[in-house]
Motif scaffolding. Structure first.
Motif, PDB file in Angstrom:
ATOM      1  N   ARG A  22       0.821  -1.202   0.000  1.00 59.44           N
ATOM      2  CA  ARG A  22       0.000   0.000   0.000  1.00 59.44           C
ATOM      3  C   ARG A  22       0.861   1.261   0.000  1.00 59.44           C
ATOM      4  NH1 ARG A  22      -5.545  -0.273   1.470  1.00 59.44           N
ATOM      5  NH2 ARG A  22      -5.504   1.994   1.494  1.00 59.44           N
ATOM      6  N   TRP A  48       3.260   1.883  -1.766  1.00 59.27           N
ATOM      7  CA  TRP A  48       3.618   2.248  -3.129  1.00 59.27           C
ATOM      8  C   TRP A  48       2.646   3.280  -3.711  1.00 59.27           C
ATOM      9  CZ3 TRP A  48       5.698  -1.987  -6.932  1.00 59.27           C
ATOM     10  CH2 TRP A  48       6.877  -2.550  -6.411  1.00 59.27           C
ATOM     11  N   PHE A  49       1.444   3.357  -3.158  1.00 59.62           N
ATOM     12  CA  PHE A  49       0.401   4.192  -3.742  1.00 59.62           C
ATOM     13  C   PHE A  49       0.352   5.573  -3.105  1.00 59.62           C
ATOM     14  CE2 PHE A  49      -0.993  -0.108  -4.607  1.00 59.62           C
ATOM     15  CZ  PHE A  49      -1.499  -0.034  -5.890  1.00 59.62           C
ATOM     16  N   MET A  63      -5.402   7.967  -2.968  1.00 64.22           N
ATOM     17  CA  MET A  63      -6.163   7.576  -4.142  1.00 64.22           C
ATOM     18  C   MET A  63      -7.285   8.538  -4.492  1.00 64.22           C
ATOM     19  SD  MET A  63      -4.554   4.992  -5.172  1.00 64.22           S
ATOM     20  CE  MET A  63      -5.666   4.479  -6.465  1.00 64.22           C
ATOM     21  N   VAL A  86      -5.844   7.698 -12.832  1.00 62.74           N
ATOM     22  CA  VAL A  86      -5.145   6.420 -12.968  1.00 62.74           C
ATOM     23  C   VAL A  86      -5.421   5.810 -14.327  1.00 62.74           C
ATOM     24  CG1 VAL A  86      -4.909   4.064 -12.066  1.00 62.74           C
ATOM     25  CG2 VAL A  86      -5.259   5.983 -10.485  1.00 62.74           C
ATOM     26  N   GLN A 141      -8.397  -4.963 -11.294  1.00 61.12           N
ATOM     27  CA  GLN A 141      -7.678  -3.844 -10.681  1.00 61.12           C
ATOM     28  C   GLN A 141      -8.421  -2.513 -10.864  1.00 61.12           C
ATOM     29  OE1 GLN A 141      -6.266  -5.851 -13.051  1.00 61.12           O
ATOM     30  NE2 GLN A 141      -4.489  -6.873 -12.138  1.00 61.12           N
ATOM     31  N   LEU A 158      -9.570   0.104  -7.785  1.00 63.78           N
ATOM     32  CA  LEU A 158      -8.975   1.430  -7.626  1.00 63.78           C
ATOM     33  C   LEU A 158     -10.031   2.529  -7.760  1.00 63.78           C
ATOM     34  CD1 LEU A 158      -5.629   0.892  -9.583  1.00 63.78           C
ATOM     35  CD2 LEU A 158      -6.008   0.813  -7.113  1.00 63.78           C
ATOM     36  N   LEU A 210      -0.913   8.112 -12.151  1.00 66.01           N
ATOM     37  CA  LEU A 210      -0.465   6.744 -11.922  1.00 66.01           C
ATOM     38  C   LEU A 210      -0.768   5.907 -13.148  1.00 66.01           C
ATOM     39  CD1 LEU A 210       0.430   4.250 -10.197  1.00 66.01           C
ATOM     40  CD2 LEU A 210      -1.921   4.171  -9.309  1.00 66.01           C
ATOM     41  N   PHE A 214      -0.826   2.008 -13.920  1.00 65.87           N
ATOM     42  CA  PHE A 214      -0.793   0.707 -13.249  1.00 65.87           C
ATOM     43  C   PHE A 214      -0.837  -0.368 -14.325  1.00 65.87           C
ATOM     44  CE2 PHE A 214      -2.456  -2.919 -10.910  1.00 65.87           C
ATOM     45  CZ  PHE A 214      -1.759  -2.834  -9.713  1.00 65.87           C
ATOM     46  N   ARG A 227       8.296  -0.303  -9.095  1.00 67.51           N
ATOM     47  CA  ARG A 227       7.699   1.018  -8.945  1.00 67.51           C
ATOM     48  C   ARG A 227       8.718   2.047  -9.422  1.00 67.51           C
ATOM     49  NH1 ARG A 227       7.506   5.536  -5.554  1.00 67.51           N
ATOM     50  NH2 ARG A 227       5.408   6.334  -5.079  1.00 67.51           N
TER      51      ARG A 227
END
Length: 269
Positions: free
Chosen positions: A60, A62-63, A66, A71, A81, A85, A136, A138, A264
């Protein structure tokens, strides 16, 4: 579509892999099954996790925060995913090559009243998006389905804002030296291929034709120089990495070595 197979024949990898993934959605493959209502409800409460590789959740830390984050879920269809998100508060766009995979994201979005966009396209070409569009990117395990990974990194860098984050999962290239086509119960691990591996170039034409007939997704190994060095050459700064393994019932090789890597990276301010 009639196909000729051979080392010098140009094949539409994108088209073949789109058809393969559309087929696997119909077959209920693990990576095509959309998230259930309970998972989305937990994500709305802040209890969520997502995968870049097969089994180990992304840390977590890494994020970023939100809520309101823009994204791009890159090559990430399947209703997994992206909806999680979005339920966690992000503004999510899911970009994928297979319309059946995108339909799974649309299904969850409609069922759960999530704000989520879906766009069909090739992960190597993000011309649908302007420069500096996302906070971001992903990108779960998928870049082994394209022959050249460098455009993926270059395009991800372009569409990210300064300070934006790229997360990606990919295969440990050592996996591709082994013969992994036998039934698992009969498998004896043996070295078979030289790297770089390509389903188009490393197999005899008759074997490739049989795999395509079985809806095999065409795969290509990428060296660590291309995966890690490629991100850095595109302009990214790597900030974290972890390894993961396929489940033993999927890959007996996982008993001996990690088979997957997640990274990352950030686009400098």
């Amino acid at each position: 579509m009639p196909l000729a197979f051979g080392h010098n024949v140009a094949m539409d990898v994108r088209d073949l892999n789109r058809n393969a993934w559309n087929h696997w959605v119909e077959q209920g493959d693990r990576w095509t099954v959309p998230m259930d209502e309970a998972t989305i409800a937990r994500a709305r409460r802040g209890d969520w996790s997502v995968l870049l590789t097969n089994n180990k959740p992304v840390p977590r830390e890494w994020f970023p925060e939100m809520t309101g984050l823009d994204v791009l879920c890159l090559a990430s269809g399947g209703g997994q995913q992206g909806p999680v998100l979005a339920a966690a508060g992000a503004n999510v766009t899911v970009f994928d090559n297979a319309p059946n995979q995108l339909a799974q994201d649309q299904l969850v979005a409609e069922r759960e009243s999530l704000e989520l966009k879906t766009i069909e396209g090739d992960m190597r070409d993000l011309s649908a998006f302007a420069n500096n569009s996302f906070d971001l990117v992903f990108n779960p395990f998928s870049n082994n389905f394209v022959p050249n990974v460098h455009p993926v990194w270059q395009e991800a860098f372009r569409v990210l804002r300064p300070g934006g984050v790229l997360m990606s999962g990919f295969m440990n290239p050592v996996v591709y030296i082994f013969d992994l086509d036998l039934e698992e119960r009969e498998k004896v691990l043996q070295i078979k291929y030289k790297l770089p591996f390509s389903d188009l170039d490393s197999r005899p034409p008759e074997e490739l034709e049989a795999l395509v007939a079985k809806h095999h997704v065409l795969e290509f190994s990428h060296s660590l120089d291309d995966q890690l060095g490629g991100q850095m050459r595109a302009g990214f700064m790597l900030t974290a990495l972890y390894e993961d393994r396929h489940s033993l019932e999927d890959f007996s090789l996982s008993e001996y070595t990690p088979t997957l890597i997640a990274t990352r990276a950030i686009k400098p301010e």
